[in-house]
Structure formats: structure tokens, C-alpha cells
Design a protein around this motif. Structure first.
Motif, PDB file in Angstrom:
ATOM      1  N   PHE A  77      -3.777   6.721   6.074  1.00 24.01           N
ATOM      2  CA  PHE A  77      -5.231   6.691   6.195  1.00 24.01           C
ATOM      3  C   PHE A  77      -5.669   5.470   7.012  1.00 24.01           C
ATOM      4  O   PHE A  77      -6.561   5.565   7.858  1.00 24.01           O
ATOM      5  N   SER A  78      -5.029   4.329   6.773  1.00 31.39           N
ATOM      6  CA  SER A  78      -5.352   3.110   7.518  1.00 31.39           C
ATOM      7  C   SER A  78      -5.073   3.296   9.005  1.00 31.39           C
ATOM      8  O   SER A  78      -5.867   2.886   9.854  1.00 31.39           O
ATOM      9  N   VAL A 103       0.829  -1.205   0.000  1.00 37.71           N
ATOM     10  CA  VAL A 103       0.000   0.000   0.000  1.00 37.71           C
ATOM     11  C   VAL A 103       0.871   1.266   0.000  1.00 37.71           C
ATOM     12  O   VAL A 103       1.912   1.323   0.652  1.00 37.71           O
ATOM     13  N   MET A 150      -9.426  11.829   0.377  1.00 36.50           N
ATOM     14  CA  MET A 150      -8.218  11.305  -0.249  1.00 36.50           C
ATOM     15  C   MET A 150      -7.725  12.225  -1.360  1.00 36.50           C
ATOM     16  O   MET A 150      -6.512  12.380  -1.560  1.00 36.50           O
ATOM     17  N   GLU A 164       0.212   7.351   1.477  1.00 31.42           N
ATOM     18  CA  GLU A 164      -1.008   8.078   1.834  1.00 31.42           C
ATOM     19  C   GLU A 164      -2.076   7.126   2.363  1.00 31.42           C
ATOM     20  O   GLU A 164      -2.783   7.429   3.321  1.00 31.42           O
ATOM     21  N   GLN A 165      -2.199   5.943   1.722  1.00 35.61           N
ATOM     22  CA  GLN A 165      -3.192   4.972   2.153  1.00 35.61           C
ATOM     23  C   GLN A 165      -2.782   4.325   3.472  1.00 35.61           C
ATOM     24  O   GLN A 165      -3.628   3.979   4.300  1.00 35.61           O
ATOM     25  N   SER A 174     -13.180  -1.700   4.932  1.00 31.75           N
ATOM     26  CA  SER A 174     -11.915  -2.129   4.335  1.00 31.75           C
ATOM     27  C   SER A 174     -11.401  -3.394   5.013  1.00 31.75           C
ATOM     28  O   SER A 174     -10.929  -4.321   4.353  1.00 31.75           O
TER      29      SER A 174
END
Length: 215
Positions: free
Chosen positions: A91-92, A84, A146, A87-88, A169
């Protein structure tokens, strides 16, 4: 419908990429990880404990192993850490933090490691509870957040939407990781490493006893 029966009949329809050598490598490395000695690569130790509880809430042990017994928690942690984008990843972390904060507040506990399945199950159910209209609004808000982050701006996202994003998710990745695991691929789904005759219009019950192919 029984969740295990549903898994046998469903294909990979979660929007994730088909397994690549990278993903296969991650799954193979997970098989050798001692469960009791697992130290997360991406999440903190405390977050890893919560993750393990949550994947087993989503797919508990029945006539087949629980999600953690086939190393789904390890797979999710390594997938986020190795595949991943940054940025993701952030976010997670943020969305999981919001989820844990709510679970702690509702349970009256102070540390994530003190959270039990009984504490986390209602928090997960609440995060996943949304109408079709609410889901559409949540997805729109996540997309806007995002996009703002990608442009270097300060994105705004409510705690409710953050928890929804984390829960949905996680549910998707848990099912994906479970179906990708070696045990489920060989023992639960239809498995034939050396396929033979191609039958375009055969009866599924007759060909695979109603199971989806693992490969």
C-alpha cells in the motif's frame, strides 16, 4: 505557532506504538548511515530521493536540523522494510507511486530524480488539503480498500485518496521519527536518562522549560 516550538511541547500523539527494542535498534542503526551514500532498503533509489526531499519539506532546517539531517528518511524506509506487514508495504508503494505520478505530471518532468523541492511542495500541500468531512470520507475509503485487500479481493481507491493517504502517513511518520531521533531527544526535548524525584503537579515551565519529555 512555530513548528519547532510545537514539537517541543507536543507528546507522541500520532497513534504509533511507543518505542520498542526493535524501533530503538532501527533508530540507532540510522545514526551511523552516511547521508550521501544512503541506499534505501525498501524504496527504490529514486523513491528514496523523493522521500528525502519530502521529509525536509515537512521539517526543514531552522534553528534545529532538518528531518533528513537526523536520518528520518532512513528511519522511515527501514521501519517500513523491517516492521510493517506486507499488505501495508504494498500500500505504501502504491500510494507513493500515485503521489510521484501527480508531481511529475504537474511539473512536466519525466523522472522522479528530477523532482525538486519546488516541484514536490505544492503536490504535498494539495494532497494534505482536505476538509474534516473529506478526511472522514477518505479514511472510510482507505479502510474499505484495506479490508478488501485483506480478504483477497481487488480493492478500489481513487488516486486522490491514495495521495492523501501517502501524504498524511508520511507527515505523521516524519514527526514521529524526528521526535524519536537521538539529537532531538537529547538536545530539543527534555532529557533525563536517570530520573530523580517524581513531581506530580509541578509547573511545566519551571521543570522542563515547557518542553515535552523525550523518554
Amino acid at each position: 505557532m512555530d513548528r519547532r516550538k510545537a514539537l517541543k511541547n507536543m507528546g507522541l500523539s500520532l497513534g504509533y506504538a511507543v518505542a520498542t527494542p526493535t524501533l530503538i535498534s532501527i533508530m540507532q542503526s540510522c545514526q551511523d548511515e552516511p547521508v550521501l551514500e544512503w541506499t534505501p532498503d525498501f524504496f527504490s533509489k529514486e523513491e528514496g530521493t523523493v522521500l528525502t526531499h519530502l521529509v525536509d519539506i515537512i521539517l526543514p532546517k531552522t534553528d534545529t536540523p532538518s528531518a533528513s539531517e537526523v536520518q528520518v528518511n532512513v528511519f522511515i524506509d527501514r521501519f517500513i522494510n523491517e516492521v510493517v506487514e506486507k499488505e501495508q508495504q504494498e500500500f505504501s508503494k502504491m500510494t507513493m507511486g500515485k503521489f510521484i505520478e501527480k508531481a511529475l505530471k504537474d511539473s512536466g518532468k519525466e523522472k522522479a530524480t528530477d523532482l525538486t523541492t519546488s516541484d514536490l511542495e505544492p503536490a504535498l500541500a494539495e494532497a494534505l488539503k482536505a476538509t474534516k468531512e473529506q478526511e472522514a470520507l477518505h479514511q472510510e475509503a482507505i479502510g474499505a480498500y484495506m479490508e478488501a485487500i485483506a480478504e483477497g479481493a481487488a480493492g478500489q481507491l481513487s488516486d486522490e485518496v491514495a495521495r492523501y493517504s501517502f501524504a498524511t502517513s508520511l507527515r505523521g511518520m516524519t514527526i514521529w521519527g524526528y521526535k524519536t531521533s537521538e539529537y532531538i531527544g537529547k538536545k530539543v526535548l527534555a532529557y533525563d536518562p536517570v530520573p530523580g524525584q517524581y513531581i506530580a503537579c509541578g509547573d511545566v515551565e519551571e521543570l522542563t522549560q515547557g518542553k515535552a519529555w523525550s523518554l
